[in-house]
Design a protein around this motif. Sequence first.
Motif, short mmCIF file in Angstrom:
data_model
loop_
_atom_site.label_atom_id
_atom_site.label_comp_id
_atom_site.label_asym_id
_atom_site.label_seq_id
_atom_site.Cartn_x
_atom_site.Cartn_y
_atom_site.Cartn_z
N ARG A 72 13.23 -13.81 8.82
CA ARG A 72 11.67 -12.88 7.71
C ARG A 72 10.61 -13.59 9.23
NH1 ARG A 72 13.26 -18.13 3.27
NH2 ARG A 72 14.46 -17.01 2.38
N ALA A 73 10.19 -14.01 9.31
CA ALA A 73 9.06 -14.13 10.71
C ALA A 73 9.49 -12.86 11.27
CB ALA A 73 8.66 -15.13 11.33
N LYS A 74 10.62 -12.49 11.50
CA LYS A 74 10.96 -11.21 12.27
C LYS A 74 10.75 -9.87 12.18
CE LYS A 74 13.92 -13.18 15.89
NZ LYS A 74 15.23 -12.81 16.48
N ARG A 75 10.52 -9.99 10.35
CA ARG A 75 10.89 -9.14 9.77
C ARG A 75 9.04 -7.79 9.82
NH1 ARG A 75 12.82 -10.20 3.55
NH2 ARG A 75 14.71 -9.93 4.86
N VAL A 76 9.87 -6.73 10.06
CA VAL A 76 8.10 -5.77 9.80
C VAL A 76 8.25 -5.26 8.66
CG1 VAL A 76 7.70 -3.74 10.66
CG2 VAL A 76 8.65 -5.15 11.81
N VAL A 77 7.16 -5.14 7.75
CA VAL A 77 6.98 -5.31 6.70
C VAL A 77 6.24 -3.71 6.88
CG1 VAL A 77 5.38 -4.87 4.34
CG2 VAL A 77 6.20 -7.54 5.67
N PRO A 78 7.01 -2.07 6.59
CA PRO A 78 6.72 -1.36 6.27
C PRO A 78 5.14 -1.31 5.59
CG PRO A 78 8.50 -1.19 4.50
CD PRO A 78 7.65 -2.46 6.13
N ILE A 79 3.77 -0.20 6.68
CA ILE A 79 2.98 0.00 5.60
C ILE A 79 3.06 1.64 5.92
CG2 ILE A 79 0.20 0.42 5.59
CD1 ILE A 79 0.54 -1.91 7.56
N ASP A 80 2.47 1.89 4.42
CA ASP A 80 2.55 3.17 3.85
C ASP A 80 1.44 4.11 4.23
OD1 ASP A 80 0.22 2.53 1.65
OD2 ASP A 80 1.55 3.09 0.55
N ALA A 81 1.20 5.32 5.00
CA ALA A 81 0.40 6.28 5.04
C ALA A 81 -0.87 6.21 4.74
CB ALA A 81 0.56 7.53 5.49
N GLU A 82 -1.08 5.74 3.57
CA GLU A 82 -2.30 5.36 2.96
C GLU A 82 -3.11 4.26 3.15
OE1 GLU A 82 -3.82 4.92 -1.62
OE2 GLU A 82 -2.16 6.14 -1.06
N LYS A 83 -2.13 3.06 2.99
CA LYS A 83 -2.44 1.75 3.12
C LYS A 83 -3.08 1.86 4.67
CE LYS A 83 -0.49 -0.96 -0.02
NZ LYS A 83 0.51 -2.19 0.01
N GLU A 84 -2.55 2.41 5.75
CA GLU A 84 -2.64 2.15 7.29
C GLU A 84 -4.23 3.47 7.35
OE1 GLU A 84 -0.50 3.21 11.71
OE2 GLU A 84 1.09 4.16 9.69
N ASN A 85 -3.90 4.25 6.65
CA ASN A 85 -5.00 5.12 7.05
C ASN A 85 -6.56 4.12 6.32
OD1 ASN A 85 -4.10 7.26 8.16
ND2 ASN A 85 -3.93 8.42 6.41
N ARG A 86 -6.28 3.34 5.12
CA ARG A 86 -7.87 3.07 4.38
C ARG A 86 -8.13 2.09 6.06
NH1 ARG A 86 -5.51 2.77 -1.51
NH2 ARG A 86 -4.30 1.11 0.47
N LEU A 87 -7.19 1.03 5.95
CA LEU A 87 -7.16 0.28 7.44
C LEU A 87 -8.07 0.72 8.99
CD1 LEU A 87 -4.04 -2.04 7.66
CD2 LEU A 87 -6.39 -2.80 6.27
N LYS A 88 -7.60 1.42 9.37
CA LYS A 88 -8.30 2.51 10.60
C LYS A 88 -9.40 2.81 10.26
CE LYS A 88 -4.17 3.76 12.47
NZ LYS A 88 -3.50 5.47 12.80
N GLU A 89 -9.71 3.34 8.52
CA GLU A 89 -11.33 3.01 8.25
C GLU A 89 -11.47 2.30 7.76
OE1 GLU A 89 -10.94 6.09 4.47
OE2 GLU A 89 -9.95 7.03 5.49
N GLU A 90 -11.46 1.00 7.52
CA GLU A 90 -12.15 -0.21 7.16
C GLU A 90 -12.85 -0.08 9.04
OE1 GLU A 90 -9.99 -3.05 5.18
OE2 GLU A 90 -10.19 -1.42 3.68
#
Length: 180
Positions: A72-90
């Motif tokens: 579980r610790a190694k599992r990469v949780v995919p972020i959809d493009a919209e969430k990724e863009n929001r994080l970058k904007e923030e």
Amino acid sequence: MVASDFKTKVLPVSKKLLRFAVHFLKDEDEARDVVQDIFLKLWQKKDELDRIENVEAFAMRMTRNRCLDIIRAKRVVPIDAEKENRLKEETIDVHEQIEMSEAAGQIKALIGRLPEIQRNVMQLRDIEQLEYEEISEMTGLQVNAIRVNLSRARKKVRDEFLKLNSDGKERSKTFAATLF
């Protein structure tokens, strides 16, 4: 449980635990670490092991749980493009806010260094948003004199701001242009 009981009841299952961990993790070195951790935990609980009916099953369950934690610790949780863009904007917004607050502090200091008339005119017009006629009534200056002093004050502040922030980047000029 004493050390001799631990050696006879717990240590013999080490190969079985190792195979079990390797099956889960697909990495023998990591599986060895897991088994070592399990033995350490079992040794720390050696006084409670007498109450456990099947120590081998208990050790297998501990191994499985530890392996699942690692997976579980190694599992990469995919972020959809919209969430990724929001994080970058923030993130960009935070950086811009910091730049703006630093710039505001610099500008206040620069305004403070202006001659009194220019400082007062700039304060009344640009900060308090008063009309030229209102400033004229307050200061006793003619509207043309207010315009001239305001223009000179803005130019001085802009030029000094650019000097302070001229690190050779075009961004400083663009930033200053948006402020003035």
